[in-house]
Write a protein that holds these residues in place. Structure first.
Motif, PDB file in Angstrom:
ATOM      1  N   LEU A 120       0.814  -1.208   0.000  1.00  0.00           N
ATOM      2  CA  LEU A 120       0.000   0.000   0.000  1.00  0.00           C
ATOM      3  C   LEU A 120       0.850   1.262   0.000  1.00  0.00           C
ATOM      4  O   LEU A 120       0.453   2.290  -0.571  1.00  0.00           O
ATOM      5  N   THR A 156      -0.968  -4.939   2.771  1.00  0.00           N
ATOM      6  CA  THR A 156      -2.198  -5.662   3.038  1.00  0.00           C
ATOM      7  C   THR A 156      -2.151  -7.021   2.374  1.00  0.00           C
ATOM      8  O   THR A 156      -1.416  -7.231   1.392  1.00  0.00           O
ATOM      9  N   TRP A 208      -8.393 -11.106   6.026  1.00  0.00           N
ATOM     10  CA  TRP A 208      -7.824  -9.880   5.468  1.00  0.00           C
ATOM     11  C   TRP A 208      -6.938  -9.240   6.523  1.00  0.00           C
ATOM     12  O   TRP A 208      -7.352  -9.044   7.674  1.00  0.00           O
ATOM     13  N   LEU A 266      -4.219  -6.008   7.518  1.00  0.00           N
ATOM     14  CA  LEU A 266      -3.646  -4.693   7.256  1.00  0.00           C
ATOM     15  C   LEU A 266      -2.456  -4.556   8.193  1.00  0.00           C
ATOM     16  O   LEU A 266      -2.606  -4.656   9.415  1.00  0.00           O
ATOM     17  N   TYR A 277       1.294  -2.606   9.378  1.00  0.00           N
ATOM     18  CA  TYR A 277       2.188  -1.451   9.334  1.00  0.00           C
ATOM     19  C   TYR A 277       3.419  -1.720  10.189  1.00  0.00           C
ATOM     20  O   TYR A 277       3.324  -2.227  11.316  1.00  0.00           O
ATOM     21  N   GLN A 292      -0.567  -5.063  13.311  1.00  0.00           N
ATOM     22  CA  GLN A 292      -1.377  -5.619  12.242  1.00  0.00           C
ATOM     23  C   GLN A 292      -2.808  -5.794  12.729  1.00  0.00           C
ATOM     24  O   GLN A 292      -3.056  -6.143  13.889  1.00  0.00           O
TER      25      GLN A 292
END
Length: 758
Positions: free
Chosen positions: A600, A612, A639, A641, A643, A653
């Motif tokens: 991303l 992601t 799913w 996401l 960082y 996460q």
């Protein structure tokens, strides 16, 4: 098959999965161990064995970052894979992959196959006994392969639908690449879902040519919570909270490796796993049973010798040989007061102590070789196994109807006879290129099995079915990888699997000559499977994806069928009949698996660190009569996401997990009269959120904190409720009223861990 300790066997399709599912994440500091050295294990481009199955890889870094403590946690974020479970007392009994579970999914630790189940129906229904297959603690592991699809070639018997192949840690996971060095790791964690405290110490050393490693882990905790621990805390089948438990686990892994010369080493490995669970089974109290307590111990010991050689000869470039001895002991002690009064047949009021045990011993010899000849990469080898099975059941009781305290011990007879098995295996695979963009794989495996069981005082041969049973299995694999460009490729493969009948299926009998309950079948064939996989894989600068389809055919499934019996006293048919395992007709499975990752930060022009990942799985199965396969998991998706800070010293996460509820059309069986029988309980649709963060408090000290089921969702997993029999009306057994609530998944819970390595 055994494997060199420095070589991680990853398939070509697995590499596609890793690139498609974990490219940005594998390089993420969140998945990195706080130790200053990285493991070779994380290098995706490393040499690997290529096979025609889809493989998800869980690394040492994942185990730390995702706070993986047990088998359930290993597959928590892998759609289409779950853990097979029973009641609270017995817990996990294997894995469910692509709709099949337990003995139909192979489990190996360092190439050593784990035990098989012993799960006779009455033992489970009455809560007395259920054999377990899992005998390793995750803190002793550095990698786990979740193989989706038939994989007999490299995973052996049981890999009908897949396999779980685990690799234990090595000294050089903690040491510098060269020179004298030492390393020490300390880890502690607390999990609220079962009030578990864990502590691990790892020590490694290299002095000259000698490397050593010792890993010790202790765990102590209680029962796994359900969603609402404030539910009805009562006796009997309407109980709404889990039965109280005390759990303790001790695990030890040790290795010594001596470098004889560059590229040549010899080593010793020893492991010890001891798990004790004491369960106050209050959900069984009432009716026939009172004050019931289960005291269960599972002990697995292994010791082995291995030899690795890297040297180019006419026959091989690398050679790995190993000898392993493994002993898997399960003892189940049940203490209770039993009270029956069924006039005019019998009455009883007594204290009882039931002691049931199952011991499986294995001696394994393996030889694995690899040779590169031009464009051909040859992998081949052999394996010898000698297995020994022992089972016993004893009951001590004291009649409470009189005033005399006098315990009497009764031999209830073994569930299976004393048996031995000899297994001989040969296998080989050739991977070669056809031009610049096409690669082919051809593999073949042959297994020869010989079982021998004899009668004794513990197991008389009343049916005349004991003796020597032999069969063989020929399995194969064919695969192709076609690259259309540097970024797009097609992968297709056909792989086969087999499962040898268990000792229980071949030899177990119960009942009497006048009234048999179960009769052995010495003419069983091995179960077989053929799996077809095809996938489109893309790998681009911003991310990657994989879209895969699979279709599987299973033949000669072993299932228990009802037969009409003849009472030897009257010569008339017995309306109750008996059960016998038989090879049934074909079963079919098919499904879809998706995965994708995206950087991303690059896509949005942001600072590095944001990525992601998405995964999803759908499976459906059909038996020969058109009924759905009961053990198939409902569709699911995950799913993430993620960082990570540019310095890699903190990150987080956020994970969203979705599971569809089990539907009526996917969970029925058809009776002989054509009536459909549906389960009494089904799983519900659930979306669950998890948040995990890490921070390096000081150099080499990492704190990881996770909050799971953030939304406090009440939900039920299909593998937790599907075993509950709606026709079981025996007192004190099963579920009544709102008793199903004790099988709900934990509500909001948290875990903290500290990992210090230097």
């Amino acid at each position: 098959m055994s494997k060199p300790r420095t070589q991680f066997r990853r398939t070509a399709i697995a590499r596609g999965v890793l690139l498609a599912c974990g490219g940005p994440l594998l390089a993420s500091p969140l998945l990195a161990d706080p130790a200053p050295r990285e493991l070779d294990l994380t290098v995706v481009e490393s040499e690997s064995i290529e096979r025609d199955a889809v493989v998800d890889v869980i690394t040492l870094q994942d185990i730390s970052a995702e706070q993986i403590d047990n088998a359930d946690d290993l597959v928590r974020y892998i759609p289409g894979v779950s853990v097979s479970r029973g009641d609270d007392r017995w817990g996990a009994s294997g894995f469910n992959i692509r709709g099949l579970d337990e003995d139909r999914v192979a489990i190996n630790v360092d190439g050593v196959p784990q035990g098989e189940t012993l799960k006779y129906e009455s033992g489970q229904a009455y809560g007395y006994f259920k054999g377990s297959r899992n005998g390793v603690d995750v803190e002793a592991l550095k990698a786990v392969e979740i193989v989706k699809g038939a994989d007999a070639l490299f995973s052996g018997s049981g890999a009908l639908a897949g396999a779980v192949n685990m690799t234990t840690k090595d000294p050089d996971d903690y040491l510098a690449p060269e020179g004298d060095d030492w390393g020490l790791g300390l880890k502690s964690a607390y999990s609220s879902e079962n009030d578990e405290t864990m502590a691990t110490i790892s020590a490694a050393n290299r002095t000259g040519a000698l490397e050593s490693l010792l890993v010790y882990t202790w765990r102590g905790g209680h029962e796994f919570e359900n969603h609402d621990m404030d539910g009805a805390d009562i006796e009997g089948s309407a109980r709404e909270v889990p039965d109280p438990q005390d759990r303790e686990l001790n695990s030890v892994l040790g290795k010594l490796i001596y470098e004889l010369s560059p590229g040549q080493e010899v080593g010793l490995v020893g492991s010890y796993y001891d798990r004790n669970t004491e369960t106050d089974t209050r959900s069984y109290n009432g009716g026939w049973y009172h004050d019931r307590v289960g005291d269960d111990t599972n002990t697995v010991t292994r010791y082995g010798l291995f030899y690795n050689l890297e040297h180019e000869t006419a026959l091989f470039d690398t050679l790995s040989a190993a000898v392993n001895r493994q002993d898997n002991e399960l003892e189940a002690i049940t203490r209770q007061r039993a009270q029956f009064f069924i006039p005019p047949f019998f009455s009883s009021n007594e204290n009882r102590v039931d002691n049931r045990s199952y011991d499986q011993e294995l001696l394994q010899v393996t030889l694995d070789l690899e040779k590169t000849v031009g464009d051909h990469r040859l992998i081949y080898g052999l394996e010898l196994q000698d297995k020994d099975y022992r089972n016993s059941q004893f009951r001590s009781s004291d009649d409470l109807n009189d005033d005399v305290v006098e315990w009497e011990t009764e031999n209830l007879g073994a569930l299976v006879p004393r048996a031995e098995a000899e297994v001989y295996t040969l296998y080989g695979q050739d991977t070669f290129a056809l031009g610049e963009r096409t690669q082919l794989r051809l593999g073949l495996r042959y297994d020869d099995y010989s079982y021998d069981a004899s009668a004794d005082d513990n197991f008389p041969d009343q049916t005349g079915t004991l003796g020597t049973i032999g069969f063989d299995a020929l399995t194969w694999t064919v695969g192709v990888e076609q690259a259309f460009s540097d970024h797009l490729s097609l992968e297709a493969g056909v792989s086969t699997g087999f499962r040898a009948p268990t000792v229980e299926e071949m030899y177990r009998t119960s009942g009497t000559q006048d009234d048999w309950n179960a009769v052995a079948n010495p003419d069983l064939d091995a179960e077989t499977s053929t799996n077809y996989d095809i996938a489109l894989v893309g790998d681009y600068g911003l991310g990657s994806y994989r879209v895969g389809l699979f279709y599987s055919e299973y033949d000669d499934f072993i299932e228990y069928q009802d037969f009409e019996g003849i009472n030897s006293n009257t010569g008339q048919p017995d309306p109750n009949g008996y059960q016998m395992p038989v090879n049934s007709d074909e079963v079919e499975m098919k499904g879809l698996e998706l995965s994708a990752t995206l950087d991303l930060s690059a896509a949005l022009g942001l600072r590095d660190g944001l990525s992601t990942r998405f995964l999803a799985a759908y499976t459906e199965g059909e038996e020969a009569n058109g009924d759905p396969v009961y053990s198939v998991q409902p569709p699911s998706a995950v799913w993430r996401l993620n960082y990570d800070s540019p310095r890699g010293n903190w990150g987080m996460q956020f994970v969203t997990s979705y599971t569809q509820g089990k539907k009526d059309g996917d969970s029925y069986s058809t009776e002989a009269d054509g009536e459909r029988l549906y389960p009494l309980y089904r799983s519900n649709t659930a979306t669950v959120f998890d948040l995990v963060a890490y921070v390096d408090v000081i150099d080499n000290l990492r704190l990881v904190a996770g909050v799971y089921n953030l939304g406090d969702k009440e939900y039920y997993a299909w593998d937790s409720v599907r075993f509950i029999d709606q026709g079981d009306l025996r007192p004190g057994i099963g579920v009544t009223d709102n008793g199903i609530r004790r099988y709900s998944e934990p509500g909001r819970n948290f875990e903290l861990s500290l990992n210090y390595q230097f």
